[in-house]
Scaffold this motif. Sequence first.
Motif, mmCIF file in Angstrom:
data_model
loop_
_atom_site.group_PDB
_atom_site.id
_atom_site.type_symbol
_atom_site.label_atom_id
_atom_site.label_comp_id
_atom_site.label_asym_id
_atom_site.label_seq_id
_atom_site.Cartn_x
_atom_site.Cartn_y
_atom_site.Cartn_z
ATOM 1 N N ALA A 176 42.847 -2.350 18.168
ATOM 2 C CA ALA A 176 43.283 -3.316 18.602
ATOM 3 C C ALA A 176 41.390 -3.978 19.364
ATOM 4 N N SER A 177 40.643 -3.264 18.850
ATOM 5 C CA SER A 177 38.777 -3.589 19.046
ATOM 6 C C SER A 177 38.177 -3.772 17.814
ATOM 7 N N GLY A 178 38.909 -3.369 17.202
ATOM 8 C CA GLY A 178 38.432 -4.158 15.407
ATOM 9 C C GLY A 178 38.955 -4.896 15.470
ATOM 10 N N VAL A 179 40.024 -6.003 16.190
ATOM 11 C CA VAL A 179 40.084 -7.477 16.009
ATOM 12 C C VAL A 179 39.634 -7.985 16.473
ATOM 13 N N LEU A 180 40.110 -7.514 18.324
ATOM 14 C CA LEU A 180 39.654 -8.306 19.038
ATOM 15 C C LEU A 180 37.903 -8.781 18.950
ATOM 16 N N VAL A 228 38.537 6.401 25.468
ATOM 17 C CA VAL A 228 39.791 6.652 24.369
ATOM 18 C C VAL A 228 39.086 8.308 23.782
ATOM 19 N N VAL A 229 37.653 8.939 23.686
ATOM 20 C CA VAL A 229 37.347 10.331 23.381
ATOM 21 C C VAL A 229 37.976 10.999 23.814
ATOM 22 N N THR A 230 37.850 11.332 24.660
ATOM 23 C CA THR A 230 38.696 12.416 25.971
ATOM 24 C C THR A 230 40.241 12.445 26.197
ATOM 25 N N SER A 231 40.878 11.271 25.795
ATOM 26 C CA SER A 231 42.107 11.106 25.472
ATOM 27 C C SER A 231 43.252 12.027 24.438
ATOM 28 N N ARG A 232 44.410 12.790 24.897
ATOM 29 C CA ARG A 232 44.195 13.910 23.966
ATOM 30 C C ARG A 232 45.449 13.185 23.186
ATOM 31 N N HIS A 233 45.727 11.854 23.322
ATOM 32 C CA HIS A 233 47.177 10.963 22.120
ATOM 33 C C HIS A 233 46.330 10.617 21.316
ATOM 34 N N ARG A 234 46.380 10.496 20.415
ATOM 35 C CA ARG A 234 45.937 10.363 19.033
ATOM 36 C C ARG A 234 46.226 8.969 19.035
ATOM 37 N N ALA A 235 47.929 8.775 19.269
ATOM 38 C CA ALA A 235 48.066 7.524 18.993
ATOM 39 C C ALA A 235 47.650 6.121 19.944
ATOM 40 N N LEU A 236 46.881 6.864 20.951
ATOM 41 C CA LEU A 236 46.253 5.790 21.706
ATOM 42 C C LEU A 236 44.764 5.959 21.382
ATOM 43 N N ARG A 237 44.218 6.660 21.130
ATOM 44 C CA ARG A 237 43.022 6.050 20.560
ATOM 45 C C ARG A 237 43.285 5.457 19.246
ATOM 46 N N GLU A 238 44.196 5.647 17.958
ATOM 47 C CA GLU A 238 44.583 4.530 17.171
ATOM 48 C C GLU A 238 44.667 3.406 17.103
ATOM 49 N N ALA A 239 45.283 2.775 18.438
ATOM 50 C CA ALA A 239 45.772 1.866 19.602
ATOM 51 C C ALA A 239 45.080 0.962 19.627
#
Length: 333
Positions: free
Chosen positions: A155-159, A140-151
């Motif tokens: 989801a981690s906060g909910v799960l 997630v940290v190395t991903s260039r897609h900010r939307a993926l990181r936020e999603a």
Amino acid sequence: MTPSAHSCDAAVADGPGAVTGARHGAGSPEAAAAPAGGTQAEARPSRTARRSGRGSGRAWLAVVPLLLFVAVAFGLPLAAMVQGAFTSTDPQTGASSATFGNLDESLRGAYLTALWGSVKLSAVCAVIGAVLGLLLAQAVVTSRHRALREAVLTASGVLANFGGVPLAFAFVATLGNAGVLTTRLGLDRHGWSLYSFWGLALTYLYFLVPLMVLAVVPALDGLRPSWREAAQSSGATTWQYWHHVGLPVLMPSLLGGLVLLFGSAFAAYATAAAMVGSSVPLITLQIADALSGNVLVGQENVALALSLDMVVVAGLVMAVHLPLQRRSTRWLA
């Protein structure tokens, strides 16, 4: 020697203050104002100190409601638990006496088996959850897609807070004896059983892996890009960078997350109670049985002794977690 020469010699001997006094004269306005200015400069810190003292007093008053809440919500139950754990009631006369029998009984037989079962399950889930959570967090940290990181973080906060009976029902409906995936993939023919140690471990990982992601993402964000660039400029490979720089810096955060996952799995109750019942020995389930009256006569306080055992384990976990958290904060600040 003339009087002016004497005054110059005295000024040189006495220092810069004497030069100022000799220049302005004893009766000049500047000389008269100098002591007053010194007095104000000396009085200013004292007023600041008084203000800071009053501010600290008001800060303590603001903390009083929180301290009262902690004392009532945690202090009183803890005191009652400790008193009950070391108290025995005679079934004949009803008299109470101090004893270590409850604590000794909590470390014998089925109770000891349940304690070690909880420790084993928590350790296995913590290690697997820490490894999977670290890999997911790094992706997630190395991903260039900010939307993926936020999603993923949302989801981690909910799960991470999704547990209890709803989680048990979801896994029973999916991977139980008559679950959707169990029947379609024929998992029961390969020896799969959700109502076992590994089935419960898989269920716990559903909320432990997201919890590890939330715990380690800030630490991964704290790794400065300049460190990797400096390592690459020195000819270091990716493995050498992580071995000598990345992992040593992340180690306090990783160990802190591991301890946090252990504590969360160790204290979980509702999921195991709704899914496996007594098929997997756990200390939380033994406490529930003891509180419901499923004990011998004269051992009514064994549940409190078991709870005290859990508090001791939780205290050891916190004693390890807090220093690691402070150390990781100091490294990544």
